[in-house]
Scaffold this motif. Structure first.
Motif, PDB file in Angstrom:
ATOM      1  N   LYS A   1       1.401  -8.533   6.740  1.00  0.00           N
ATOM      2  CA  LYS A   1       1.448  -7.315   5.926  1.00  0.00           C
ATOM      3  C   LYS A   1       2.791  -6.590   6.017  1.00  0.00           C
ATOM      4  O   LYS A   1       3.071  -5.755   5.196  1.00  0.00           O
ATOM      5  CB  LYS A   1       0.268  -6.397   6.235  1.00  0.00           C
ATOM      6  CG  LYS A   1       0.084  -5.987   7.673  1.00  0.00           C
ATOM      7  CD  LYS A   1      -0.976  -4.870   7.731  1.00  0.00           C
ATOM      8  CE  LYS A   1      -1.437  -4.597   9.127  1.00  0.00           C
ATOM      9  NZ  LYS A   1      -2.468  -5.545   9.578  1.00  0.00           N
TER      10      LYS A   1
ATOM     11  N   ILE B   1       1.070  -8.700   0.351  1.00  0.00           N
ATOM     12  CA  ILE B   1       1.000  -7.906  -0.885  1.00  0.00           C
ATOM     13  C   ILE B   1       1.340  -8.829  -2.059  1.00  0.00           C
ATOM     14  O   ILE B   1       2.438  -9.371  -2.140  1.00  0.00           O
ATOM     15  CB  ILE B   1       1.998  -6.730  -0.852  1.00  0.00           C
ATOM     16  CG1 ILE B   1       1.825  -5.895   0.429  1.00  0.00           C
ATOM     17  CG2 ILE B   1       1.852  -5.871  -2.098  1.00  0.00           C
ATOM     18  CD1 ILE B   1       0.643  -4.993   0.455  1.00  0.00           C
TER      19      ILE B   1
ATOM     20  N   ASN C   1       4.533  -8.524  -4.739  1.00  0.00           N
ATOM     21  CA  ASN C   1       5.863  -8.915  -4.238  1.00  0.00           C
ATOM     22  C   ASN C   1       6.010 -10.427  -4.197  1.00  0.00           C
ATOM     23  O   ASN C   1       7.066 -10.973  -4.462  1.00  0.00           O
ATOM     24  CB  ASN C   1       6.093  -8.364  -2.835  1.00  0.00           C
ATOM     25  CG  ASN C   1       5.885  -6.860  -2.795  1.00  0.00           C
ATOM     26  OD1 ASN C   1       5.822  -6.230  -3.849  1.00  0.00           O
ATOM     27  ND2 ASN C   1       5.754  -6.306  -1.606  1.00  0.00           N
TER      28      ASN C   1
ATOM     29  N   SER D   1      -1.068  -4.201  -4.226  1.00  0.00           N
ATOM     30  CA  SER D   1      -0.567  -2.982  -3.572  1.00  0.00           C
ATOM     31  C   SER D   1      -1.395  -1.774  -4.001  1.00  0.00           C
ATOM     32  O   SER D   1      -2.532  -1.894  -4.368  1.00  0.00           O
ATOM     33  CB  SER D   1       0.904  -2.779  -3.876  1.00  0.00           C
ATOM     34  OG  SER D   1       1.065  -2.596  -5.264  1.00  0.00           O
ATOM     35  N   SER D   2      -0.813  -0.651  -4.010  1.00  0.00           N
ATOM     36  CA  SER D   2      -1.569   0.573  -4.304  1.00  0.00           C
ATOM     37  C   SER D   2      -1.945   0.614  -5.781  1.00  0.00           C
ATOM     38  O   SER D   2      -1.524  -0.203  -6.578  1.00  0.00           O
ATOM     39  CB  SER D   2      -0.703   1.773  -3.958  1.00  0.00           C
ATOM     40  OG  SER D   2       0.504   1.649  -4.684  1.00  0.00           O
TER      41      SER D   2
END
Ligand SMILES: *[C@@H]1O[C@H](CO)[C@@H](O)[C@H](O)[C@H]1NC(C)=O
Ligand SMILES: *[C@@H]1O[C@H](CO)[C@@H](O)[C@H](O)[C@H]1NC(C)=O
Ligand SMILES: *[C@@H]1O[C@H](CO)[C@@H](O)[C@H](O)[C@H]1NC(C)=O
Ligand SMILES: *[C@@H]1O[C@H](CO)[C@@H](O)[C@H](O)[C@H]1NC(C)=O
Ligand SMILES: *[C@@H]1O[C@H](CO)[C@@H](O)[C@H](O)[C@H]1NC(C)=O
Ligand SMILES: *[C@@H]1O[C@H](CO)[C@@H](O)[C@H](O)[C@H]1NC(C)=O
Ligand SMILES: *[C@@H]1O[C@H](CO)[C@@H](O)[C@H](O)[C@H]1NC(C)=O
Ligand SMILES: *[C@@H]1O[C@H](CO)[C@@H](O)[C@H](O)[C@H]1NC(C)=O
Ligand SMILES: CC(=O)N[C@H]1CO[C@H](CO)[C@@H](O)[C@@H]1O
Ligand SMILES: CC(=O)N[C@H]1CO[C@H](CO)[C@@H](O)[C@@H]1O
Ligand SMILES: CC(=O)N[C@H]1CO[C@H](CO)[C@@H](O)[C@@H]1O
Length: 802
Positions: A319, A346, A349, A373-374
């Motif tokens: 991570k 993630i 990326n 991701s978020s």
């Protein structure tokens, strides 16, 4: 002063050098194993010294240092004895230091060795069982007949180059030592598999020792052996010592090697002559730091970009920063398999890197159980869509348990929709929390995708929207396998209507439909009815749907008229004896279904209620299913013969008989009762028995006519020419006759000889039947059948008795 004596074929000690004192009476002064010899030196023609266990034994033969050949003979005999056990590696690989002065003597030995080696037989699997026996002696372990038997027979029959320690798991730990050691100088086996077996420290050390010596071991699978960083450190050191190592595949998965182990591994990799090809570090307790360091090393040596094809980092923690890993992936590389499932990597990326370096060769990509991701950046990066539209060979994409955002799903589908390169892809987006929104995306985008042949949308809470998804998926006829486990909680009849519609579609290509654990009950009935109308479906999984006996009856009815279904998985449906009775009855009149796994859960209560009846019915069902399977196997059996396996066991039996007969002759020779004739007869038979070992090879040579042309083929060629000539004659005569007929019919026009000649010329120019055509007909059509039959007849003479 010693007399140097080498036993070559001595039953007492086939792999030891015995030193005898020269005094009378002679006695064995000491003995040592060939593998204990550290150095062999001969500075003069009549001097020899052997270093064994750091002790030097010197021998002087005769007076003359110039013309004595005795020492050379000794060296030759020792070489021969060792090479009989290890026929495929050179002597200097076994004895570390060999110094013979002058060099010309060594050349002479090499010439002799060249002659000897051409006569030497390499036993089954590179002579493994002899090497095993030798290692038993070396390590002072009991020789286990069954180990040699397994290798000489089962391994030979399988023609495998992989030694699996699981095959010898039933032995004591110490008995594994000589088995592992036998790989040291064996060049047949290229793979060592030691997964899921318990190995003692000694045995793990043996494996390291093998890696230090082996010239041919390419692949080691050492998963789940409790290995730690320390092991990788040792691995690195032994590889440093083995300049000729062929190792390129390392599987250390499920060992807690951690970041420290990864660091040692970075040291190993440059030592691999063939480069690193396959690396499995799944579940090895690595963190981003360790992986980053490892890939920093890999990036430093660009050769791994061209060699590494398989990478498995599943179950580690990635991570944090892994820029070097990304850097590696973003350079054009040879990776075909990437498994980074359950790594907390993630995903956004990652695709930036994949799109740059991994679109050409990548076939398997498992990124399941990882987060996006978020939610902040709703836009999925362009790289995501770009990767899926440009990947050339991707066949397996696993994104299950990924919480796929709507945007990402859309980009995935749109990307795949414009991908013109890849075909027959398997996509797993089960458990991605798609929900109703995801269902809308699927419904509107999936019809454009033609490269997916297998789709898993299990467990996505799509509710009633699933029905539209099913219809949409079936529109473009590429999908062959659909998995929808645990997909329905409500609106079942609506969804099942869609499924039935798909199955009943005349152009349906669906081969497998997997809908277990949906508790569909009566909602399966329409589907079961639809099965009678046989379409493309070959595999059906309806386990865990509580269809009950009424469902079983419908299934039975469908089976009576369906002739496509091969596999039906149907446990956990609360079917009772009544239902099984119907199914058994249906199978009687149907021969297509081959596989219906034993319904353990449903059978248990039946057994309690009526053991006998259950037993009878289940037996009947299994027998009916076996009917066709055994029919298939019978056909397989009549295939051309593989004599290897039986041959070796026949040869062993023969050797035993020969030994027994020789023994008998020896015993009888002393007694005067037996006539010489009997003994001569027995000796003659033994000689023939020895020769017969080569018989099959000779016969094959004779039968194959390697050099000269096959007489039947020759004849076929002649026949082709003859027939062609007849055809030409026939055509010629027929045209003449036709012309004559024309002249009679139209004498006025055809009285001019010039016209007649023109017509004749024209006819000749027109289509003739070329010789090639006739030859092809005769040789490739009739001839193939004739030659095939001929070869089989000859082959049957060769193998009939085995
Ligand atoms: C790169 O790796 C190859 C094979 O693993 C090795 O032969 C070579 O020496 C390495 N080069 C460097 C500069 O480390
Ligand atoms: C890779 O090379 C760089 C510079 O050439 C060096 O700083 C770094 O330590 C090397 N990494 C490894 C793991 O050898
Ligand atoms: C990666 O390794 C794990 C653990 O050994 C295994 O279950 C998985 O199948 C491997 N992945 C691939 C693509 O081989
Ligand atoms: C990842 O998925 C591939 C197939 O897509 C599968 O072969 C592999 O076993 C999976 N990995 C794990 C750890 O289950
Ligand atoms: C996808 O990977 C998961 C592990 O995360 C595995 O259980 C599953 O079997 C894989 N799917 C396929 C189709 O191989
Ligand atoms: C998929 O099927 C739909 C409806 O049948 C059709 O309009 C569309 O052109 C097809 N797409 C492709 C890529 O074949
Ligand atoms: C199905 O059988 C199981 C046990 O085999 C039982 O617990 C369950 O109640 C049954 N369900 C129905 C709907 O009959
Ligand atoms: C030879 O004949 C057998 C049986 O008739 C057939 O299975 C096989 O394919 C044939 N082989 C060739 C090369 O035609
Ligand atoms: C009932 C039915 O449709 N039977 C058909 C099944 O498929 C075969 C060929 O695949 C047909 O011959 C049957 O008529
Ligand atoms: C639909 C179908 O193929 N039915 C077959 C089931 O098997 C019997 C022979 O056992 C055939 O006669 C049926 O045609
Ligand atoms: C699917 C399959 O192989 N079916 C075969 C089962 O066996 C009968 C004869 O016993 C064949 O006719 C079927 O083709």
């Amino acid at each position: 002063m010693y007399i140097f004596f080498i036993c070559i074929c001595n039953v007492f000690s086939p792999c030891r050098i015995l030193l005898l004192t020269a005094k009378v009476p002679t006695k064995i002064d000491c003995h040592f194993h060939y593998l204990e010899v550290q150095a062999l030196e001969s500075k003069r023609g009549n001097q020899l010294s052997l270093t064994v266990n750091d002790k030097v034994y010197s021998f002087l033969v005769g007076e003359d240092s110039k013309c004595s050949t005795e020492v050379d003979n000794m060296i030759g005999a020792l070489n021969n004895a060792i090479r009989n056990i290890f026929p495929t590696v050179p002597l200097h690989h076994i004895i570390r230091k060999i110094e013979v002065i002058p060099n010309s003597r060594l050349q002479q030995l090499r010439d002799l060795e060249a002659i000897a080696s051409s006569r030497r037989e390499v036993g089954p699997c590179g002579g493994f069982s002899t090497q095993y026996a030798c290692m038993c002696d070396y390590h002072g372990m009991t020789y286990r007949e069954e180990v040699a038997w397994d290798v000489d027979n089962i391994y030979v029959a399988l023609n495998t180059r992989e030694l699996s320690l699981k095959d010898f798991e039933y032995l004591d730990q110490k008995d594994l030592i000589p088995i592992i050691s036998a790989l040291e100088y064996n060049t047949w086996f290229t793979k060592l598999r030691a997964n899921q077996v318990k190995l003692s420290h000694d045995n793990i050390d043996r494996i390291l020792h093998v890696l230090r010596k082996s010239l041919n071991l390419e692949e080691i699978y050492l998963d789940n052996l409790g290995l730690k960083a320390d092991f990788v450190n040792k691995l690195s050191s032994v590889l440093k010592l083995n300049l000729a190592t062929a190792l390129h595949t390392i599987d250390l998965s499920h060992n807690p090697i951690e970041d420290k182990g990864a660091a040692y591994l970075s040291n190993c990799i440059p030592k691999l002559n063939k480069g690193l090809v396959h690396l499995n570090l799944a579940h090895t307790g690595l963190s981003s730091k360790g992986v980053n360091n490892l890939f920093s090393a890999l990036c430093n040596n660009s050769s791994s970009l061209t060699t590494l094809t398989y990478l498995n980092l599943s179950g580690n923690s990635l991570k944090d920063d892994i820029s070097h890993f990304h850097n590696f992936l973003s350079q054009p590389n040879a990776l075909q398999h990437i498994d980074i499932s359950s790594t907390d990597i993630i995903l956004e990326n990652l695709f930036g890197a994949l799109v740059r370096g991994c679109t050409t060769n990548l076939v398997h990509l498992n990124i399941s159980r990882n987060p996006f991701s978020s939610k902040k950046s709703k836009e999925a990066p362009i790289s995501f869509k770009q990767f899926f539209s440009t990947t050339l060979n991707l066949k397996h994409l696993n994104m299950s348990h990924c919480k796929l955002p709507q945007e990402a799903l859309k980009n995935l589908l749109l990307g795949l929709a414009c991908n013109e390169f890849t075909k027959e892809m398997t996509l797993d987006i089960s458990n991605c929390g798609l929900g109703s929104q995801g269902a809308h995306v699927l419904e509107s985008c999936v019809h454009g995708v033609r490269c997916i042949s297998s789709l898993d949308i299990s467990e996505n809470n799509m509710d009633s929207d699933l029905s539209n998804v099913v219809i949409a998926i079936s529109k473009n006829k590429s999908l062959k396998h659909l998995h929808m486990a645990r997909t329905m909680k409500k609106h079942m009849s609506l969804i099942m209507d869609a499924v039935v519609q798909v199955v009943q579609d005349d152009e349906c290509l669906l081969q497998s439909l997997i809908i277990p654990d949906c508790r569909l009950r009566t909602d399966t009935f329409n589907l079961l009815n639809a099965l009678g109308d046989n379409k493309s479906l070959e595999t059906l999984d309806i386990s865990g749907n509580l269809i009950g006996d009424s469902g079983a009856r419908l299934l039975a009815k469908a089976l009576q008229i369906n002739n496509k279904l091969k596999t039906i998985i149907y446990d956990r449906n609360n079917i009772t004896l009544q239902g099984y009775n119907d199914i058994a009855y249906a199978l009687e009149s149907n021969r297509t279904v081959q596989y219906m796994p034993f319904p353990i859960f449903d059978i248990t209560p039946c057994m309690k209620a009526n053991t006998e009846r259950t037993d009878v019915l289940m037996k009947k069902i299994q027998d009916l299913l076996n009917r066709n399977v055994s029919h298939k196997q019978q056909r397989l059996k009549s295939f051309p013969l593989q004599p290897g396996f039986l041959l070796t066991s026949k040869q062993q039996a023969l050797d035993r008989l020969v030994a027994q007969t020789q023994e008998a002759i020896k015993n009888l020779a002393g007694e005067s009762i037996t006539s010489n004739n009997d003994i001569n007869h027995a000796t003659g038979v033994i000689q023939d028995a020895e020769n017969s070992k080569q018989l099959l090879v000779r016969l094959q040579e004779v039968a194959q006519h390697r050099d000269d042309k096959h007489p039947v083929e020759d004849k076929l060629q002649q026949v082709a020419c003859d027939i062609h000539a007849s055809i030409c004659d026939y055509v010629q005569i027929t045209t003449e006759k036709m012309l004559k007929c024309c002249k009679e019919q139209c004498p006025y026009v055809l009285h001019d000889e010039q016209t007649v000649q023109d017509i004749k010329k024209e006819c000749k120019k027109k289509k003739q039947i070329p010789l090639d055509f006739v030859t092809t007909c005769i040789k490739q059509q009739a001839g193939t059948d004739i030659m095939n039959r001929t070869r089989r007849v000859v082959a049957s003479y060769l193998f009939r008795n085995y």
